[in-house]
Structures are given as structure tokens and as C-alpha cells.
Design a protein around this motif. Sequence first.
Motif, short mmCIF file in Angstrom:
data_model
loop_
_atom_site.label_atom_id
_atom_site.label_comp_id
_atom_site.label_asym_id
_atom_site.label_seq_id
_atom_site.Cartn_x
_atom_site.Cartn_y
_atom_site.Cartn_z
N SER A 235 0.81 -1.22 0.00
CA SER A 235 0.00 0.00 0.00
C SER A 235 0.84 1.26 0.00
CB SER A 235 -0.94 0.00 1.21
OG SER A 235 -1.85 -1.09 1.14
N VAL A 236 1.76 1.37 0.96
CA VAL A 236 2.53 2.60 1.09
C VAL A 236 3.54 2.75 -0.05
CG1 VAL A 236 4.09 3.88 2.59
CG2 VAL A 236 2.21 2.59 3.57
N LEU A 237 4.11 1.63 -0.49
CA LEU A 237 5.09 1.69 -1.58
C LEU A 237 4.41 1.47 -2.93
CD1 LEU A 237 8.13 -0.09 0.07
CD2 LEU A 237 8.06 2.25 -0.80
N ASP A 238 3.42 2.31 -3.20
CA ASP A 238 2.71 2.25 -4.48
C ASP A 238 3.00 3.48 -5.33
OD1 ASP A 238 1.39 4.21 -3.09
OD2 ASP A 238 -0.61 3.31 -3.23
N GLY A 239 3.99 4.25 -4.90
CA GLY A 239 4.35 5.47 -5.62
C GLY A 239 3.83 6.74 -4.97
N ARG A 240 2.98 6.61 -3.97
CA ARG A 240 2.40 7.80 -3.34
C ARG A 240 3.45 8.67 -2.66
NH1 ARG A 240 -1.38 5.11 1.21
NH2 ARG A 240 -1.72 3.66 -0.53
N ASN A 241 4.57 8.05 -2.26
CA ASN A 241 5.62 8.81 -1.56
C ASN A 241 6.82 9.13 -2.44
OD1 ASN A 241 4.22 8.90 0.86
ND2 ASN A 241 5.06 6.95 1.56
N SER A 242 6.64 8.98 -3.74
CA SER A 242 7.76 9.24 -4.66
C SER A 242 7.91 10.73 -4.95
CB SER A 242 7.56 8.45 -5.95
OG SER A 242 7.64 7.06 -5.70
N SER A 243 8.13 11.46 -3.89
CA SER A 243 8.36 12.91 -4.00
C SER A 243 9.10 13.35 -2.75
CB SER A 243 7.03 13.68 -4.12
OG SER A 243 6.24 13.48 -2.96
N MET A 244 9.73 14.50 -2.84
CA MET A 244 10.50 15.01 -1.72
C MET A 244 9.86 16.28 -1.16
SD MET A 244 14.30 14.42 -3.33
CE MET A 244 13.80 15.28 -4.83
N THR A 245 10.21 16.58 0.08
CA THR A 245 9.76 17.83 0.70
C THR A 245 10.99 18.60 1.16
OG1 THR A 245 9.68 17.14 3.04
CG2 THR A 245 7.81 16.51 1.63
N SER A 246 10.77 19.83 1.57
CA SER A 246 11.85 20.66 2.11
C SER A 246 11.72 20.82 3.62
CB SER A 246 11.82 22.04 1.45
OG SER A 246 10.57 22.68 1.68
#
Length: 276
Positions: A235-246
Motif C-alpha cells: 500500500s505505502v510503496l505504491d508510488g504515493r511517496n515518490s516525492s521530496m519535501t523541504s
Amino acid sequence: MSQKVTLVLGGTGKTGRRVADRLRERGVAVRIGARSASPSFDWTDEATWTPALENVDRIYVCYQPDLAVPGAVDVIAKFSSLAVRTGIKRLVLLSGRGEDEAEASERALQASGADWTVIRGSWFFENFDEGFLADSVVSGSVFLPVDEVTEPFVSCDDIADVAVEALLDDAHIGKVYALTGPRLMTFAQAVAEIAAAANRRISYQAIPVSDFAAHLKADGVPDDYVELIRYLFTSVLDGRNSSMTSDVERVLGRRPREFADYARETAATGVWSLAA
């Protein structure tokens, strides 16, 4: 009156240990919240909660094994409400980035009336040397049910630094921080960097989640932990977190730690070396 203390739940774990060390370095009195501590703290035993809260003025809330497990929301709601009734309002919660169940626990803590800060962590660097992936790395063969999805792996040191700032500076009350590293990598790329740093061959192979779960069970991993890992990888590793923050830079005024530096420094300790 004795000095107030900061309660660090999960204080013997990957982030909690680092939070406790940093607080002590700043002269803050710390109480470790763990089964092995005195007084003992156990999330599954409410009778241990009140003694652990005595003379506490702020808490780092790190729930074990994970906020995604069934029942976590109710436990967080009960604990945070008890803390506020006891007079402890400053709560800093370690949550998971992209985890719907974890966000439900966040809302439960926020509803308690606490002065809260939420820290959502990405996958830890340290899972490769302090967590469940360590043995696989040492064996030279890492098998996981994830292929090309990228993750902005983050250092537990960065998480701890942000948590300490949140605990000590009221400017962070009511803030939600999503913490990431400075670049996106696949798990295969992360393993390749570890192999290069350790100067040895370590392979990576993506496998079906059913095979991975069967492997964990064969190794004697408890069913509830197997299901947690299954959830995180499907669920979590489905691409939803493929971005960075500052957010690391926003709080600390510096860039987050590089995975390559972690790999090099950790390899130098010999933790990934083959046994003689």
C-alpha cells in the motif's frame, strides 16, 4: 519541586534513542519509555502509563510496532487523553508518510487537546543496518516485494533532530512535517550504494509479496508483523511517496543527510561485513 522530565517513548529504538541522546546533550532530563526501563512502559499495559507520566512535561510519542497496526488509533487516543488530563500538553508524534491508518492516529492525538506536532517519516536509512533488512544485507542477497518504485529514504538522525526542535520550541506547535531525504531512489539503487560502500557483492531481487510473506513466516516472524510488512510494501510503496519535501531544511536550516554518506559511514563500522 524536582525538575520536569521529557518522556521519550520507544527510547531504546532507532529514533527514540537518538532523540534521548540529543535532549541529554542539551541538558534536558529524560525518561525512557520502554518495557526495560524503570518505571516500565508498555503500550499494551495501561497500568504502566500513569507511573511513566509522573513529573513529565512533554512527550516524544513513538508507537510500537507501527501506527498502521489494528488498534493503534484507540491506544493513541487513550494515551494522549490521559497525558492531557495529567497536565502534559506537549506531544510530538512520530507518524508514517503516506499511511492512512497512521493519519487516523494523528487525528486521535490532535483531538486530545494537546499542543501537538506530527512528524511523518519516510523509510529510514537505518532499516538497512538496525532494522529488518540488516541480515539480508549481510547475507549478500536482499529480496523485497518492490521493484521500480522510488522512495526518498530519510535518516533517523534527521528525524531525531527535527523531533528535538519540535519538543523544545513552541514555534512547531500545530505543524505537520513530512521528512524526506534529498533524493529519490529505488530499493535496488539503495542496495547498490551499500554494496559499493561495503566493497562487496550484494544483490537485489524484487519478488511477489506472497513469496516474501511466506519467507518471513518460515523465519518465525510473528503473523501480525508479517501483515504489517505486507501492508507497507503493497500500500505505502505504491508510488504515493515518490516525492521530496523541504521540511528537514525548513526546520533545521540545512539539507537532509545523504544516503551515500550514511552508506559509507555505516560500512566503515563493519556491520555489513561477512563474518570471518
